[in-house]
Enzyme design. Structure first.
Site, PDB file in Angstrom:
ATOM      1  N   LYS A 169      25.165  52.827  20.167  1.00 20.70           N
ATOM      2  CA  LYS A 169      25.461  51.739  19.246  1.00 20.70           C
ATOM      3  C   LYS A 169      25.638  50.428  20.003  1.00 20.70           C
ATOM      4  O   LYS A 169      26.075  50.417  21.151  1.00 20.70           O
ATOM      5  CB  LYS A 169      26.740  52.036  18.460  1.00 20.70           C
TER       6      LYS A 169
ATOM      7  N   LYS B 233      43.714  35.719  46.336  1.00 15.87           N
ATOM      8  CA  LYS B 233      44.377  36.170  45.105  1.00 15.87           C
ATOM      9  C   LYS B 233      45.667  35.401  44.861  1.00 15.87           C
ATOM     10  O   LYS B 233      46.382  35.016  45.792  1.00 15.87           O
ATOM     11  CB  LYS B 233      44.684  37.666  45.191  1.00 15.87           C
TER      12      LYS B 233
ATOM     13  N   LYS C 286      37.964  32.736  49.111  1.00 13.97           N
ATOM     14  CA  LYS C 286      38.683  32.976  47.860  1.00 13.97           C
ATOM     15  C   LYS C 286      39.850  33.898  48.136  1.00 13.97           C
ATOM     16  O   LYS C 286      39.718  34.858  48.908  1.00 13.97           O
ATOM     17  CB  LYS C 286      37.756  33.590  46.806  1.00 13.97           C
TER      18      LYS C 286
ATOM     19  N   ASP D  60      42.123  33.312  42.538  1.00 17.50           N
ATOM     20  CA  ASP D  60      41.760  34.277  41.497  1.00 17.50           C
ATOM     21  C   ASP D  60      43.006  34.986  40.997  1.00 17.50           C
ATOM     22  O   ASP D  60      43.681  35.678  41.764  1.00 17.50           O
ATOM     23  CB  ASP D  60      40.767  35.282  42.082  1.00 17.50           C
ATOM     24  N   ALA D  61      43.306  34.828  39.691  1.00 18.53           N
ATOM     25  CA  ALA D  61      44.484  35.466  39.101  1.00 18.53           C
ATOM     26  C   ALA D  61      44.168  36.806  38.458  1.00 18.53           C
ATOM     27  O   ALA D  61      45.074  37.495  37.990  1.00 18.53           O
ATOM     28  CB  ALA D  61      45.114  34.539  38.065  1.00 18.53           C
ATOM     29  N   ASN D  62      42.884  37.182  38.380  1.00 20.57           N
ATOM     30  CA  ASN D  62      42.477  38.476  37.814  1.00 20.57           C
ATOM     31  C   ASN D  62      43.053  38.744  36.436  1.00 20.57           C
ATOM     32  O   ASN D  62      43.458  39.864  36.110  1.00 20.57           O
ATOM     33  CB  ASN D  62      42.840  39.609  38.768  1.00 20.57           C
TER      34      ASN D  62
ATOM     35  N   TYR E 123      32.403  40.391  50.493  1.00 23.14           N
ATOM     36  CA  TYR E 123      33.657  41.048  50.850  1.00 23.14           C
ATOM     37  C   TYR E 123      33.539  41.570  52.277  1.00 23.14           C
ATOM     38  O   TYR E 123      33.313  42.757  52.496  1.00 23.14           O
ATOM     39  CB  TYR E 123      33.940  42.203  49.890  1.00 23.14           C
TER      40      TYR E 123
ATOM     41  N   ASN F 179      45.333  43.304  43.857  1.00 24.35           N
ATOM     42  CA  ASN F 179      45.397  41.945  43.336  1.00 24.35           C
ATOM     43  C   ASN F 179      46.623  41.852  42.435  1.00 24.35           C
ATOM     44  O   ASN F 179      47.535  42.676  42.534  1.00 24.35           O
ATOM     45  CB  ASN F 179      44.082  41.566  42.619  1.00 24.35           C
TER      46      ASN F 179
ATOM     47  N   HIS G  94      30.083  37.987  40.520  1.00 24.88           N
ATOM     48  CA  HIS G  94      31.103  38.824  41.141  1.00 24.88           C
ATOM     49  C   HIS G  94      30.433  39.974  41.880  1.00 24.88           C
ATOM     50  O   HIS G  94      29.343  40.396  41.536  1.00 24.88           O
ATOM     51  CB  HIS G  94      32.015  39.367  40.037  1.00 24.88           C
TER      52      HIS G  94
END
Length: 389
Positions: free
Chosen positions: A99, A182, A180, A211-213, A341, A19, A320
Protein backbone atom coordinates in the site's frame (compact mmCIF):
# COMPACT_ATOMS: atom_id res chain seq x y z
CA UNK A 1 20.82 -10.41 -18.36
CA UNK A 2 19.02 -11.54 -15.22
CA UNK A 3 19.31 -11.74 -11.45
CA UNK A 4 19.78 -15.34 -10.38
CA UNK A 5 19.81 -14.83 -6.61
CA UNK A 6 19.29 -12.14 -3.95
CA UNK A 7 21.06 -12.40 -0.61
CA UNK A 8 21.08 -10.43 2.65
CA UNK A 9 23.54 -10.25 5.52
CA UNK A 10 22.89 -8.41 8.79
CA UNK A 11 26.02 -6.49 9.76
CA UNK A 12 26.50 -4.85 13.18
CA UNK A 13 27.70 -1.26 13.36
CA UNK A 14 30.89 -0.84 15.36
CA UNK A 15 31.13 1.76 18.08
CA UNK A 16 29.30 2.82 21.20
CA UNK A 17 28.35 6.46 20.65
CA UNK A 18 25.12 8.37 21.17
CA UNK A 19 23.34 11.46 19.94
CA UNK A 20 20.67 13.35 21.84
CA UNK A 21 18.07 10.63 21.27
CA UNK A 22 19.58 7.17 20.68
CA UNK A 23 22.62 5.00 21.31
CA UNK A 24 24.07 3.26 18.26
CA UNK A 25 25.52 0.34 20.20
CA UNK A 26 22.84 -2.09 18.94
CA UNK A 27 22.33 -0.77 15.41
CA UNK A 28 22.69 -3.03 12.38
CA UNK A 29 22.63 -2.73 8.58
CA UNK A 30 21.19 -4.97 5.86
CA UNK A 31 23.85 -5.62 3.24
CA UNK A 32 22.26 -6.94 0.03
CA UNK A 33 23.81 -8.81 -2.90
CA UNK A 34 22.16 -9.26 -6.30
CA UNK A 35 23.93 -12.09 -8.12
CA UNK A 36 23.67 -11.81 -11.90
CA UNK A 37 24.12 -14.37 -14.66
CA UNK A 38 27.01 -12.30 -16.06
CA UNK A 39 30.57 -13.32 -15.28
CA UNK A 40 33.91 -11.52 -15.08
CA UNK A 41 37.16 -13.30 -14.29
CA UNK A 42 35.32 -16.56 -13.71
CA UNK A 43 33.05 -15.06 -11.04
CA UNK A 44 29.48 -13.82 -11.25
CA UNK A 45 29.09 -10.06 -11.32
CA UNK A 46 27.36 -9.03 -8.09
CA UNK A 47 25.72 -5.74 -7.22
CA UNK A 48 25.91 -4.68 -3.57
CA UNK A 49 23.72 -2.20 -1.73
CA UNK A 50 22.68 -1.40 1.83
CA UNK A 51 20.03 0.59 3.65
CA UNK A 52 22.29 3.42 4.82
CA UNK A 53 23.39 3.65 8.46
CA UNK A 54 22.09 4.75 11.83
CA UNK A 55 19.01 2.52 11.69
CA UNK A 56 18.43 -1.26 11.82
CA UNK A 57 18.65 -4.17 9.39
CA UNK A 58 15.47 -5.26 7.59
CA UNK A 59 16.12 -8.97 7.18
CA UNK A 60 12.52 -10.05 7.61
CA UNK A 61 11.08 -7.62 5.08
CA UNK A 62 13.77 -8.51 2.55
CA UNK A 63 13.61 -12.28 2.90
CA UNK A 64 9.88 -12.76 3.48
CA UNK A 65 8.41 -10.17 1.08
CA UNK A 66 10.81 -8.44 -1.27
CA UNK A 67 13.20 -11.19 -2.39
CA UNK A 68 10.36 -13.61 -3.26
CA UNK A 69 8.66 -10.94 -5.40
CA UNK A 70 11.92 -10.27 -7.19
CA UNK A 71 12.33 -13.97 -7.92
CA UNK A 72 8.74 -14.23 -9.22
CA UNK A 73 9.09 -11.30 -11.63
CA UNK A 74 9.51 -11.98 -15.34
CA UNK A 75 13.24 -11.27 -15.95
CA UNK A 76 12.41 -9.39 -19.15
CA UNK A 77 10.15 -7.02 -17.20
CA UNK A 78 13.12 -5.87 -15.13
CA UNK A 79 15.15 -4.70 -18.14
CA UNK A 80 15.19 -1.32 -19.81
CA UNK A 81 15.35 -0.67 -23.52
CA UNK A 82 19.15 -0.71 -23.31
CA UNK A 83 19.13 -4.25 -21.96
CA UNK A 84 20.37 -3.16 -18.54
CA UNK A 85 18.47 -3.82 -15.34
CA UNK A 86 16.04 -0.96 -14.80
CA UNK A 87 16.26 0.18 -11.14
CA UNK A 88 12.74 1.62 -11.30
CA UNK A 89 11.32 -1.67 -12.64
CA UNK A 90 13.11 -3.65 -9.91
CA UNK A 91 11.77 -1.30 -7.22
CA UNK A 92 8.25 -1.62 -8.63
CA UNK A 93 8.51 -5.42 -8.71
CA UNK A 94 9.50 -5.71 -5.06
CA UNK A 95 6.80 -3.21 -4.06
CA UNK A 96 4.03 -5.26 -5.66
CA UNK A 97 0.96 -5.48 -3.40
CA UNK A 98 2.28 -2.87 -0.96
CA UNK A 99 0.00 0.00 0.00
CA UNK A 100 1.08 3.63 -0.46
CA UNK A 101 2.39 5.42 2.61
CA UNK A 102 3.39 3.76 5.85
CA UNK A 103 6.99 3.77 4.76
CA UNK A 104 9.10 2.91 7.81
CA UNK A 105 11.66 0.13 7.44
CA UNK A 106 10.15 -0.96 4.12
CA UNK A 107 11.64 2.15 2.50
CA UNK A 108 15.15 1.12 3.52
CA UNK A 109 14.67 -2.50 2.51
CA UNK A 110 13.57 -1.54 -1.00
CA UNK A 111 16.43 0.94 -1.20
CA UNK A 112 19.04 -1.70 -0.43
CA UNK A 113 17.84 -3.74 -3.42
CA UNK A 114 17.41 -0.77 -5.76
CA UNK A 115 20.88 0.60 -4.96
CA UNK A 116 22.43 -2.81 -5.58
CA UNK A 117 21.03 -2.57 -9.12
CA UNK A 118 22.98 0.65 -9.69
CA UNK A 119 26.16 -1.01 -8.41
CA UNK A 120 25.58 -3.99 -10.70
CA UNK A 121 24.90 -1.87 -13.79
CA UNK A 122 28.01 0.24 -13.18
CA UNK A 123 30.15 -2.88 -12.76
CA UNK A 124 28.82 -4.33 -16.01
CA UNK A 125 29.68 -1.01 -17.71
CA UNK A 126 33.10 -1.09 -15.99
CA UNK A 127 32.72 2.43 -14.65
CA UNK A 128 32.26 4.19 -11.30
CA UNK A 129 28.63 4.40 -10.22
CA UNK A 130 28.67 8.21 -10.37
CA UNK A 131 29.18 7.95 -14.14
CA UNK A 132 26.26 5.54 -14.52
CA UNK A 133 24.06 7.74 -12.32
CA UNK A 134 24.91 10.91 -14.26
CA UNK A 135 24.25 9.27 -17.63
CA UNK A 136 20.90 7.77 -16.56
CA UNK A 137 19.87 11.18 -15.15
CA UNK A 138 20.75 12.89 -18.43
CA UNK A 139 23.64 14.82 -16.92
CA UNK A 140 27.19 15.49 -18.07
CA UNK A 141 29.63 14.63 -15.32
CA UNK A 142 31.83 17.72 -15.03
CA UNK A 143 33.85 16.51 -12.04
CA UNK A 144 34.36 13.37 -10.00
CA UNK A 145 34.60 15.29 -6.71
CA UNK A 146 32.20 17.05 -4.37
CA UNK A 147 32.26 19.10 -1.18
CA UNK A 148 32.40 17.01 1.98
CA UNK A 149 32.22 17.55 5.72
CA UNK A 150 33.21 15.24 8.57
CA UNK A 151 30.33 14.24 10.85
CA UNK A 152 31.12 13.33 14.43
CA UNK A 153 31.06 15.09 17.76
CA UNK A 154 28.87 12.44 19.37
CA UNK A 155 28.34 12.10 23.10
CA UNK A 156 30.63 9.62 24.86
CA UNK A 157 30.47 8.09 28.33
CA UNK A 158 33.58 10.04 29.29
CA UNK A 159 33.28 13.28 27.37
CA UNK A 160 35.12 16.57 27.39
CA UNK A 161 35.71 19.57 25.19
CA UNK A 162 39.34 18.46 24.86
CA UNK A 163 38.23 15.10 23.45
CA UNK A 164 35.95 16.89 20.98
CA UNK A 165 38.75 19.21 19.84
CA UNK A 166 41.10 16.27 19.38
CA UNK A 167 38.48 14.43 17.31
CA UNK A 168 37.92 17.34 14.95
CA UNK A 169 41.66 17.96 14.68
CA UNK A 170 42.07 14.36 13.52
CA UNK A 171 39.49 14.99 10.78
CA UNK A 172 41.30 18.14 9.71
CA UNK A 173 44.52 16.16 9.44
CA UNK A 174 42.76 13.87 6.94
CA UNK A 175 41.80 16.76 4.63
CA UNK A 176 38.41 17.86 6.00
CA UNK A 177 37.80 21.56 6.57
CA UNK A 178 34.13 21.46 7.64
CA UNK A 179 32.51 19.51 10.46
CA UNK A 180 29.23 18.55 12.13
CA UNK A 181 28.63 17.81 15.81
CA UNK A 182 25.75 16.76 18.04
CA UNK A 183 23.73 18.95 20.37
CA UNK A 184 20.70 18.39 22.58
CA UNK A 185 22.16 15.56 24.64
CA UNK A 186 23.44 17.87 27.35
CA UNK A 187 22.41 21.19 28.89
CA UNK A 188 22.34 24.28 26.70
CA UNK A 189 25.27 25.68 28.67
CA UNK A 190 27.32 22.52 28.12
CA UNK A 191 26.43 22.35 24.44
CA UNK A 192 27.49 25.97 23.93
CA UNK A 193 30.83 25.17 25.54
CA UNK A 194 31.20 22.20 23.17
CA UNK A 195 30.34 24.39 20.18
CA UNK A 196 32.92 26.97 21.20
CA UNK A 197 35.54 24.24 21.54
CA UNK A 198 34.66 22.93 18.09
CA UNK A 199 34.92 26.43 16.64
CA UNK A 200 38.52 26.58 17.85
CA UNK A 201 39.21 23.88 15.27
CA UNK A 202 36.73 24.88 12.57
CA UNK A 203 37.88 28.49 12.76
CA UNK A 204 34.58 29.92 11.59
CA UNK A 205 30.91 29.14 12.15
CA UNK A 206 30.39 28.58 8.43
CA UNK A 207 32.55 25.47 8.81
CA UNK A 208 30.54 23.94 11.66
CA UNK A 209 27.02 22.47 11.62
CA UNK A 210 25.10 21.22 14.66
CA UNK A 211 22.55 18.40 14.79
CA UNK A 212 19.85 17.96 17.45
CA UNK A 213 18.43 14.74 15.92
CA UNK A 214 14.84 15.82 16.55
CA UNK A 215 15.40 16.27 20.27
CA UNK A 216 13.42 19.43 21.03
CA UNK A 217 9.83 20.49 21.36
CA UNK A 218 8.90 23.81 19.80
CA UNK A 219 9.93 25.93 22.76
CA UNK A 220 13.24 24.12 23.14
CA UNK A 221 14.01 24.31 19.42
CA UNK A 222 13.39 28.05 19.32
CA UNK A 223 15.38 28.61 22.54
CA UNK A 224 18.37 26.72 21.15
CA UNK A 225 18.04 28.73 17.95
CA UNK A 226 18.33 31.97 19.92
CA UNK A 227 21.45 30.66 21.66
CA UNK A 228 23.01 29.52 18.38
CA UNK A 229 22.27 32.72 16.46
CA UNK A 230 25.54 34.45 17.32
CA UNK A 231 27.78 31.64 16.13
CA UNK A 232 26.99 31.99 12.41
CA UNK A 233 26.81 28.21 12.00
CA UNK A 234 26.71 26.36 8.72
CA UNK A 235 23.32 24.95 9.70
CA UNK A 236 21.07 23.93 12.61
CA UNK A 237 19.90 20.39 11.87
CA UNK A 238 16.64 18.62 12.70
CA UNK A 239 15.71 20.70 15.75
CA UNK A 240 12.47 18.78 16.34
CA UNK A 241 10.41 15.80 15.25
CA UNK A 242 11.02 15.42 11.49
CA UNK A 243 7.28 15.26 10.75
CA UNK A 244 6.41 18.31 12.84
CA UNK A 245 6.44 20.76 9.96
CA UNK A 246 4.83 23.45 12.10
CA UNK A 247 7.75 23.28 14.55
CA UNK A 248 10.25 23.53 11.71
CA UNK A 249 8.38 26.53 10.34
CA UNK A 250 8.60 28.24 13.72
CA UNK A 251 12.36 27.67 13.77
CA UNK A 252 12.92 29.04 10.27
CA UNK A 253 10.78 32.05 11.15
CA UNK A 254 12.84 32.87 14.25
CA UNK A 255 16.33 31.61 13.32
CA UNK A 256 18.05 33.51 10.52
CA UNK A 257 20.71 30.89 9.81
CA UNK A 258 20.22 27.81 7.62
CA UNK A 259 18.11 24.93 8.96
CA UNK A 260 18.67 21.35 7.76
CA UNK A 261 16.20 18.48 7.79
CA UNK A 262 14.86 15.58 5.74
CA UNK A 263 16.93 12.52 6.65
CA UNK A 264 13.86 10.92 8.24
CA UNK A 265 11.55 11.57 5.29
CA UNK A 266 11.20 8.54 3.06
CA UNK A 267 9.37 9.58 -0.13
CA UNK A 268 8.81 12.32 -2.67
CA UNK A 269 5.36 12.86 -1.11
CA UNK A 270 7.02 13.55 2.25
CA UNK A 271 9.34 16.05 0.57
CA UNK A 272 6.36 17.77 -1.07
CA UNK A 273 4.74 18.28 2.34
CA UNK A 274 8.05 19.52 3.73
CA UNK A 275 8.40 22.29 1.16
CA UNK A 276 4.71 23.18 1.38
CA UNK A 277 4.38 23.43 5.14
CA UNK A 278 7.75 23.54 6.96
CA UNK A 279 8.93 27.03 6.07
CA UNK A 280 12.01 25.89 4.13
CA UNK A 281 13.70 28.79 2.32
CA UNK A 282 15.05 28.59 -1.26
CA UNK A 283 18.75 29.33 -1.44
CA UNK A 284 19.25 28.97 2.32
CA UNK A 285 18.08 25.77 4.00
CA UNK A 286 19.45 22.25 3.55
CA UNK A 287 17.75 18.99 2.52
CA UNK A 288 19.22 15.72 3.79
CA UNK A 289 16.97 13.04 2.30
CA UNK A 290 18.92 9.78 2.06
CA UNK A 291 18.31 7.42 -0.89
CA UNK A 292 19.31 4.45 1.26
CA UNK A 293 16.43 5.17 3.63
CA UNK A 294 13.87 6.19 1.03
CA UNK A 295 13.30 3.53 -1.61
CA UNK A 296 16.57 4.17 -3.44
CA UNK A 297 17.81 6.47 -6.15
CA UNK A 298 14.68 6.23 -8.32
CA UNK A 299 12.57 7.81 -5.56
CA UNK A 300 15.34 10.28 -4.77
CA UNK A 301 15.24 11.53 -8.37
CA UNK A 302 11.49 12.10 -7.94
CA UNK A 303 12.27 14.00 -4.73
CA UNK A 304 14.73 16.25 -6.57
CA UNK A 305 12.00 16.98 -9.11
CA UNK A 306 9.69 18.05 -6.27
CA UNK A 307 12.31 20.34 -4.74
CA UNK A 308 13.22 21.98 -8.03
CA UNK A 309 9.56 22.44 -8.98
CA UNK A 310 9.12 24.44 -5.75
CA UNK A 311 12.06 26.77 -6.40
CA UNK A 312 14.79 24.94 -4.51
CA UNK A 313 18.16 24.00 -6.01
CA UNK A 314 19.90 20.63 -5.83
CA UNK A 315 22.93 22.47 -4.41
CA UNK A 316 20.85 22.66 -1.19
CA UNK A 317 20.94 18.83 -0.97
CA UNK A 318 23.47 17.07 1.27
CA UNK A 319 22.30 13.46 1.73
CA UNK A 320 22.57 11.92 5.18
CA UNK A 321 24.65 8.77 5.45
CA UNK A 322 28.37 9.48 5.31
CA UNK A 323 29.26 6.53 3.06
CA UNK A 324 30.42 5.62 -0.44
CA UNK A 325 26.99 5.15 -2.00
CA UNK A 326 25.88 8.68 -1.21
CA UNK A 327 29.26 10.03 -2.34
CA UNK A 328 28.61 8.63 -5.82
CA UNK A 329 25.05 9.95 -5.77
CA UNK A 330 26.16 13.46 -4.76
CA UNK A 331 28.79 13.49 -7.53
CA UNK A 332 26.57 11.91 -10.17
CA UNK A 333 23.65 14.27 -9.56
CA UNK A 334 25.64 17.45 -8.90
CA UNK A 335 24.34 17.94 -5.35
CA UNK A 336 25.69 20.43 -2.85
CA UNK A 337 27.93 17.82 -1.24
CA UNK A 338 27.90 14.91 1.17
CA UNK A 339 28.89 13.99 4.67
CA UNK A 340 31.46 11.45 5.81
CA UNK A 341 31.78 9.44 9.00
CA UNK A 342 35.56 8.98 9.22
CA UNK A 343 35.52 8.01 12.89
CA UNK A 344 32.27 6.11 13.48
CA UNK A 345 29.78 3.63 12.01
CA UNK A 346 32.23 1.10 10.66
CA UNK A 347 32.35 -0.92 8.49
CA UNK A 348 30.15 1.37 6.35
CA UNK A 349 31.07 4.90 7.42
CA UNK A 350 33.67 6.95 5.60
CA UNK A 351 35.71 6.19 2.53
CA UNK A 352 38.69 4.03 1.57
CA UNK A 353 42.18 5.60 1.37
CA UNK A 354 41.89 5.62 -2.42
CA UNK A 355 39.31 8.41 -2.15
CA UNK A 356 41.34 11.61 -2.19
CA UNK A 357 40.21 14.14 0.44
CA UNK A 358 41.78 17.57 0.26
CA UNK A 359 40.65 21.15 0.66
CA UNK A 360 37.23 20.10 1.86
CA UNK A 361 36.47 17.98 -1.22
CA UNK A 362 36.42 14.23 -1.81
CA UNK A 363 36.94 12.42 -5.11
CA UNK A 364 35.53 9.05 -6.10
CA UNK A 365 37.95 6.35 -7.14
CA UNK A 366 38.12 4.61 -10.53
CA UNK A 367 36.70 1.37 -9.10
CA UNK A 368 33.61 0.09 -10.94
CA UNK A 369 30.32 0.44 -9.10
CA UNK A 370 30.22 2.12 -5.71
CA UNK A 371 33.69 0.80 -4.91
CA UNK A 372 32.58 -0.87 -1.68
CA UNK A 373 35.16 -3.60 -2.26
CA UNK A 374 37.92 -1.03 -1.68
CA UNK A 375 36.84 -0.53 1.92
CA UNK A 376 39.00 -2.82 4.08
CA UNK A 377 36.53 -2.84 6.97
CA UNK A 378 33.70 -3.96 4.70
CA UNK A 379 35.44 -6.44 2.41
CA UNK A 380 35.08 -9.51 4.62
CA UNK A 381 31.30 -9.04 4.73
CA UNK A 382 31.14 -8.59 0.96
CA UNK A 383 33.19 -11.75 0.49
CA UNK A 384 30.94 -13.67 2.85
CA UNK A 385 27.79 -12.48 1.13
CA UNK A 386 29.27 -13.04 -2.31
CA UNK A 387 30.12 -16.64 -1.42
CA UNK A 388 33.83 -16.23 -2.07
CA UNK A 389 35.01 -17.32 1.38
Amino acid sequence: MRIVEARELTVPLAGNVANAVVSFAEHTVSLVALVSDQRRGGRPVIGFGFNSIGRFAQSGILRERLFPRLGQADPASLLGEDGELDPAAVAAAVMRNEKPGGHGDRAGAVAAIELAVWDLNAKLADEPACCTIARRAGRTLATRSTAVYAAGGYYHAEDSTARLRDELESYRAHGFDAFKMKIGGASLETDCARIEAALEVAGDGSRLAVDANGRFDEAGAVAYGRALAGYGLRWYEEPGDPLDFSLNRCVTASYDGPVATGENLFSAADARNLVRYAGMRPGKDVFQMDPGLSYGLTEYLRTLDVLEAHGFHRAQCFPHGGHLINLHIAVGLGLGGCEAYPGVFQPFGGYPPECEIAGGRVRTTDAPGFGLEQKDELRRYLDKLGGWT
